[in-house]
Design a protein around this motif. Structure first.
Motif, short mmCIF file in Angstrom:
data_model
loop_
_atom_site.label_atom_id
_atom_site.label_comp_id
_atom_site.label_asym_id
_atom_site.label_seq_id
_atom_site.Cartn_x
_atom_site.Cartn_y
_atom_site.Cartn_z
N ALA A 188 0.14 1.91 11.34
CA ALA A 188 0.49 3.28 11.72
C ALA A 188 0.85 4.11 10.49
O ALA A 188 0.48 5.29 10.39
CB ALA A 188 1.65 3.26 12.71
N THR A 189 1.56 3.49 9.55
CA THR A 189 1.92 4.18 8.31
C THR A 189 0.67 4.48 7.48
O THR A 189 0.54 5.55 6.89
CB THR A 189 2.91 3.34 7.49
OG1 THR A 189 4.11 3.13 8.26
CG2 THR A 189 3.28 4.03 6.19
N MET A 190 -0.26 3.53 7.45
CA MET A 190 -1.51 3.75 6.73
C MET A 190 -2.28 4.94 7.33
O MET A 190 -2.91 5.71 6.59
CB MET A 190 -2.37 2.48 6.77
CG MET A 190 -1.80 1.33 5.95
SD MET A 190 -2.84 -0.16 6.01
CE MET A 190 -4.26 0.40 5.07
N GLU A 194 -3.78 8.24 5.57
CA GLU A 194 -5.17 8.63 5.75
C GLU A 194 -5.29 10.10 6.16
O GLU A 194 -6.22 10.80 5.73
CB GLU A 194 -5.83 7.75 6.82
CG GLU A 194 -6.07 6.31 6.36
CD GLU A 194 -6.56 5.43 7.50
OE1 GLU A 194 -6.88 5.98 8.58
OE2 GLU A 194 -6.61 4.20 7.32
N SER A 195 -4.34 10.57 6.98
CA SER A 195 -4.38 11.96 7.43
C SER A 195 -4.22 12.94 6.28
O SER A 195 -4.57 14.12 6.40
CB SER A 195 -3.29 12.21 8.48
OG SER A 195 -2.00 12.15 7.89
N LEU A 196 -3.71 12.45 5.14
CA LEU A 196 -3.54 13.30 3.97
C LEU A 196 -4.72 13.21 3.01
O LEU A 196 -5.40 14.20 2.75
CB LEU A 196 -2.24 12.93 3.24
CG LEU A 196 -0.94 13.26 3.98
CD1 LEU A 196 0.25 12.68 3.21
CD2 LEU A 196 -0.77 14.76 4.13
N PHE A 197 -4.99 12.00 2.49
CA PHE A 197 -6.00 11.92 1.42
C PHE A 197 -7.42 12.16 1.92
O PHE A 197 -8.30 12.53 1.13
CB PHE A 197 -5.89 10.60 0.65
CG PHE A 197 -6.35 9.37 1.38
CD1 PHE A 197 -7.70 9.07 1.50
CD2 PHE A 197 -5.43 8.48 1.90
CE1 PHE A 197 -8.13 7.92 2.14
CE2 PHE A 197 -5.84 7.32 2.54
CZ PHE A 197 -7.20 7.05 2.67
N LEU A 224 -2.90 6.04 -3.15
CA LEU A 224 -2.39 4.85 -3.85
C LEU A 224 -1.46 4.03 -2.96
O LEU A 224 -1.48 2.79 -3.00
CB LEU A 224 -1.66 5.28 -5.13
CG LEU A 224 -2.56 5.84 -6.25
CD1 LEU A 224 -1.72 6.34 -7.41
CD2 LEU A 224 -3.55 4.78 -6.73
N SER A 225 -0.65 4.71 -2.14
CA SER A 225 0.21 3.98 -1.20
C SER A 225 -0.62 3.28 -0.13
O SER A 225 -0.32 2.16 0.28
CB SER A 225 1.22 4.94 -0.55
OG SER A 225 2.20 5.36 -1.48
N TRP A 226 -1.64 3.96 0.32
CA TRP A 226 -2.58 3.35 1.29
C TRP A 226 -3.23 2.12 0.69
O TRP A 226 -3.33 1.08 1.36
CB TRP A 226 -3.61 4.41 1.67
CG TRP A 226 -4.64 4.00 2.67
CD1 TRP A 226 -4.48 3.90 4.02
CD2 TRP A 226 -6.01 3.64 2.40
NE1 TRP A 226 -5.68 3.52 4.60
CE2 TRP A 226 -6.63 3.35 3.64
CE3 TRP A 226 -6.77 3.56 1.24
CZ2 TRP A 226 -7.96 2.98 3.74
CZ3 TRP A 226 -8.10 3.18 1.34
CH2 TRP A 226 -8.69 2.90 2.56
N LEU A 229 -0.88 -0.87 0.66
CA LEU A 229 -0.74 -1.53 1.96
C LEU A 229 -1.99 -2.29 2.35
O LEU A 229 -1.93 -3.19 3.20
CB LEU A 229 -0.36 -0.51 3.03
CG LEU A 229 0.98 0.20 2.81
CD1 LEU A 229 1.29 1.16 3.95
CD2 LEU A 229 2.11 -0.80 2.64
N LEU A 230 -3.13 -1.94 1.75
CA LEU A 230 -4.34 -2.73 2.00
C LEU A 230 -4.14 -4.19 1.58
O LEU A 230 -4.77 -5.09 2.14
CB LEU A 230 -5.51 -2.15 1.19
CG LEU A 230 -6.20 -0.89 1.72
CD1 LEU A 230 -7.25 -0.43 0.71
CD2 LEU A 230 -6.83 -1.12 3.09
N THR A 231 -3.28 -4.42 0.59
CA THR A 231 -3.08 -5.77 0.05
C THR A 231 -2.42 -6.71 1.06
O THR A 231 -2.42 -7.93 0.85
CB THR A 231 -2.24 -5.73 -1.24
OG1 THR A 231 -0.92 -5.25 -0.94
CG2 THR A 231 -2.87 -4.83 -2.28
#
Length: 428
Positions: A188-190, A194-197, A224-226, A229-231
């Motif tokens: 949900a945070t990701m 996504e809604s920004l970048f 970069l934060s997204w 969290l991919l990791t």
């Protein structure tokens, strides 16, 4: 935190024995806060006060900072937040902070809600440092549970201060990595990021949207934060991300913002690495077109771009191109105390860069003594030494100066061999 997340990981170690200290990190960083540097100078130079007395004085200063975070003066609150940030970035304070974590959390919440610009920015960074100190467990989860709704509100509020939104975008990513326990909440945070970048993605007709530099930086931080969290995403989630975002991410390589181009390139390299971990035979339909774009950026000679931007960009995209074409990574060795750590993958690089952004020059100190960060990088328990050995390990300022001077001379000689020797040939 990354896939081997432990529920009882703590930010610090316990007991009277301390790890090797990074004198450069401690002294240089604390010099920005006079009240903290006073304690350091007493301990290092005078030797007049015992270690226990110096520690008591230091904690007294910290208590003063905590009290000052609720002061009526915005300048005083800002100074208090900066003082706490400096202390948490350069020391292991688990026991002290654990006892006062809710008080500090309440102060951060108040500053985020009622503060302006720089104060909100400092509060967001302090929240992240607080989670790093507490490590992965119930304590940091309680802190994050309180602050996460505020972070998301600021991030989604288009009328909020842009610097505050930029800071929150970065802090929310690392706090989620450290303190979020539910993978669905991570997802949900990701989606918030996504809604920004994705607003920087090219339009359907192929044109790029016009975005201000400050808004572009917000999108960079969100990306970069997204990527961070991919990791920790599951394989099933990664497959969906690869299908949805990989084809569109390469359009960000055409951005006018060099930071966006670099962030997009590093994220693409990270995605290819994760995809090949899932499936060693992973193939991308637009692979050839992507490699052509990466090669162009790795050899960019566009005269309309600044030299520093081109130099930085070429260096990064040479590594990104190798990652996409060959699956290679240019490894880097980090030395701290008597230990070494190798950054040997894009996953590890993204994680290391995220932590270093907050602790700065104190990163080596945290690598030595912060149990949580050592667990993230699989370094094992901290190596402990007594104070006498630690003192013997310190290099004097004069010796450090001699070493730096010798290194500078050697570097200058090496570079001079490759410089253009212009000769005045006169007239014919």
């Amino acid at each position: 935190m990354p896939r081997n997340k432990k529920k009882n990981g703590k930010g610090g170690q316990h007991g009277a024995v301390q790890p090797f200290s990074d004198e450069d990190a401690s002294i240089e960083t604390l010099s920005h806060c006079s009240s903290l540097s006073d304690v350091t100078s007493v301990a290092d130079e005078g030797g007049e006060a015992s270690e226990d007395t110096a520690q008591e004085d230091f904690q007294y200063k910290l208590k003063g900072f905590i009290d000052s975070t609720v002061d009526k003066s915005a300048k005083t609150r800002q100074g208090a937040l900066d003082g706490l940030k400096t202390a948490m970035a350069t020391r292991i304070l688990y026991e002290f902070i654990s006892e006062r974590r809710m008080t500090i959390t309440d102060s951060i919440e108040r500053c985020l809600k009622k503060g302006k610009g720089e104060e909100q920015r400092a509060a967001a960074s302090l929240a992240c440092l607080l989670c790093i100190q507490l490590g992965s467990g119930i304590e940091s989860e309680e802190v994050f549970k309180t602050l996460k709704p505020i972070f998301k509100n600021i991030l989604a509020d288009g009328s909020a201060n842009i610097q505050a939104r930029q800071a929150v975008a970065t802090s929310l990513g690392l706090c989620t990595l450290v303190a979020e326990d539910d993978i669905l909440d991570v997802q949900a945070t990701m989606e918030c990021f996504e809604s920004l970048f994705t607003r920087s993605y090219a339009r359907a007709d192929g044109t790029c949207p016009s975005i201000s530099p400050q808004m572009s930086q917000l999108h960079v931080n969100a990306l970069l934060s997204w990527a961070l969290l991919l990791t920790i995403c599951l394989a099933s989630q990664l497959k969906g991300v690869l299908k949805t975002h990989l084809p569109r991410l390469q359009r960000l390589l055409e951005s006018d913002d060099v930071n966006m181009r670099i962030a997009a390139g590093e994220t693409i390299a990270l995605l290819f690495e994760l995809a090949r971990d899932i499936d060693s035979e992973f193939e991308f339909d637009e692979w050839e077109e992507l490699c052509n774009k990466l090669n162009a950026l790795a050899t960019d000679c566009n005269k309309h771009r600044a030299k520093t931007d081109k130099r930085k960009q070429r260096s990064v995209f040479r590594d990104v191109l190798k990652a996409v074409e060959e699956g290679d990574f240019q490894s880097e060795t980090i030395r701290f105390g008597t230990e070494r750590m190798t950054i040997d993958s894009w996953v590890r690089k993204r994680t290391y860069d995220a932590f270093r952004e907050f602790v700065g020059s104190g990163m080596n100190y945290h690598l030595q003594g912060n149990e949580f960060i050592r667990d993230v990088f699989e370094l094992g328990p901290p190596i402990l030494v007594d104070s006498a050995t630690m003192k013997a390990m310190k290099i004097s300022r004069f010796e450090r100066h001699l070493h730096n001077s010798a290194a500078f001379k050697a570097r200058t000689k090496a570079r001079s061999k490759f410089r253009d020797k212009r000769v005045d040939v006169g007239e014919f």
